[in-house]
Structures are given as structure tokens and as C-alpha cells.
Scaffold this motif. Structure first.
Motif, short mmCIF file in Angstrom:
data_model
loop_
_atom_site.label_atom_id
_atom_site.label_comp_id
_atom_site.label_asym_id
_atom_site.label_seq_id
_atom_site.Cartn_x
_atom_site.Cartn_y
_atom_site.Cartn_z
N THR A 192 -7.85 -74.77 -57.03
CA THR A 192 -6.86 -74.55 -56.23
C THR A 192 -7.32 -73.56 -55.60
O THR A 192 -6.59 -73.23 -53.95
N ARG A 247 -8.22 -72.21 -51.49
CA ARG A 247 -7.61 -71.63 -50.82
C ARG A 247 -8.51 -70.45 -50.08
O ARG A 247 -8.29 -70.61 -48.34
N GLU A 273 -8.89 -70.00 -46.03
CA GLU A 273 -9.83 -68.94 -45.30
C GLU A 273 -10.55 -68.99 -44.00
O GLU A 273 -10.79 -68.97 -43.55
#
Length: 223
Positions: A195, A199, A203
Motif C-alpha cells: 500500500t 501510494r 505521488e
């Protein structure tokens, strides 16, 4: 930079494609320039046939545009096209990360760390070519280990559109992607944190939208 030099007579179509693509991405062949198969064939030491094949592929990928019986020329760098390409490529990288993180070996992680060291050094030296090669090497580890051939093909197809804008922005004094983001990505991968790795990957690729739209307000980062 001299991407357009004679190539070995093996896999001529692919080699012609790579040489011309790299010359477009680097700016050696500028946006809007008309390209002629005979001229490029002579510079590459090839017949016209593999160069024409390369042209057709580059038209399909959006780096060239062609009007039959009239011209073939390099497409302009269009922010909306870069945005769309970044969205697709970013999604494919996120997919690769989800699959790759549980499979990464110590050698894979070492390869990512070494690539990020090269990236940071290149950014510090202002060497855009070396920075982008190192960036590719780092993310390619995840794409390779992820093992999704469709995702890898999509990344290979659309990344050159993004690189053209990256090179332009960096040449104008813009910032390269952060080595710190890479460090966070590597740390998440080393921890097996799927996860977290996804993420950070999201970004990183959102940052390319900022390159396309430098005046657009950035969303507040999530903790």
C-alpha cells in the motif's frame, strides 16, 4: 548527443525506431521538424524500408504525424497529451508495484538503491540524460519483477511522450523528480508495504501532471 549514427544491420526496423525515437525525445530532431526517410536512412546507414517502418510506429505512438504525399513531421509537445500519457503510465506502474513488491529480492532492492544514487548524482550535476536513465532503471526493476507484459508494453509505448516534456522543463530550470520520493518508494518495497509503495508511486506520477501544468495549484499531500 548524436543518436542518429549508423546502426548494426541486425533488427534494423527496431534499431531505426529506437534511434529516431531517442533523437526526437532528446530534441536532436526538434518538434515541428519535417523528417524524410531518405535523409534519415543515409544518416543511419540503412535502406529506406526500416526507416519507413519506424516512421509508421512513431506515428502510431504520437511522436510523428504524417499527411500522405505531403509530409511527416515531429509532433509538438502538447500538455494534454502528456497528462493523458502520465495517467496511463502511472496506472501501469502502480499495477506493477502491487505485483512486484512481494517478489522483490535483495538484489532487486540493491539495484533500485544504486539507480537512485545515480539519479541523485545526475540531478546534482544537472545531467538530465543520466537522471532520466537512472529513473528508468529504478522503475524498470518493478516493471520487470511485476511480470505483466501488457503493462510493460504500455509503459514503453507512452513514456517517450512524457520524457519530451521532462527534458524541456528541466532545460528551463525545472526540478527533476525527487530522489527523496525514490527513497520512500524503496523503503516501502523493502518493508513489503504494498500500500505504501503504491501510494508513493502515485505521488511520483502525479508530479508529471505538475510538469504539464506548472501553474496549476497542487493538492495538499496526504500524511
Amino acid at each position: 548527443m548524436d543518436a542518429l549514427r549508423p546502426v548494426p544491420r541486425t533488427l534494423l526496423r527496431d534499431r531505426a525506431y529506437l534511434a529516431i525515437r531517442d533523437a526526437i525525445v532528446s530534441g536532436e530532431i526538434e518538434a515541428g521538424a519535417v523528417v524524410r526517410d531518405g535523409e534519415l536512412a543515409a544518416r543511419l546507414g540503412l535502406s529506406r524500408a526500416p526507416v519507413r517502418d519506424a516512421f509508421a510506429r512513431l506515428v502510431d505512438e504520437g511522436l510523428l504525424e504524417s499527411k500522405p504525399q505531403s509530409y511527416t513531421r515531429v509532433t509538438p509537445v502538447v500538455a494534454a497529451d502528456v497528462r493523458d500519457a502520465a495517467a496511463v503510465v502511472g496506472a501501469m506502474h502502480e499495477l506493477a508495484v502491487r505485483t512486484a513488491v512481494p517478489r522483490l529480492s535483495a538484489a532487486d532492492l540493491d539495484g533500485m538503491r544504486a539507480a537512485n544514487e545515480r539519479f541523485a548524482e545526475a540531478v546534482g550535476a544537472g545531467d538530465v540524460d543520466a537522471a532520466l536513465r537512472a529513473d528508468d532503471a529504478l522503475h524498470d526493476v518493478l516493471v520487470r519483477v511485476g511480470g505483466n507484459r501488457a503493462a510493460a508494453a504500455t509503459v514503453a509505448r507512452y513514456t517517450p511522450l512524457i520524457r519530451r516534456l521532462e527534458r524541456r522543463r528541466f532545460g528551463e530550470g525545472g526540478n527533476c523528480r525527487s530522489a527523496g520520493l525514490h527513497e520512500r518508494l524503496i523503503a516501502a518495497c523493502a518493508d513489503g508495504d504494498v500500500t505504501g509503495a503504491v501510494r508513493v508511486t502515485a505521488e511520483i506520477w502525479r508530479g508529471l501532471v505538475d510538469l504539464a501544468y506548472p501553474d496549476r495549484p497542487r493538492p495538499r499531500e496526504q500524511p
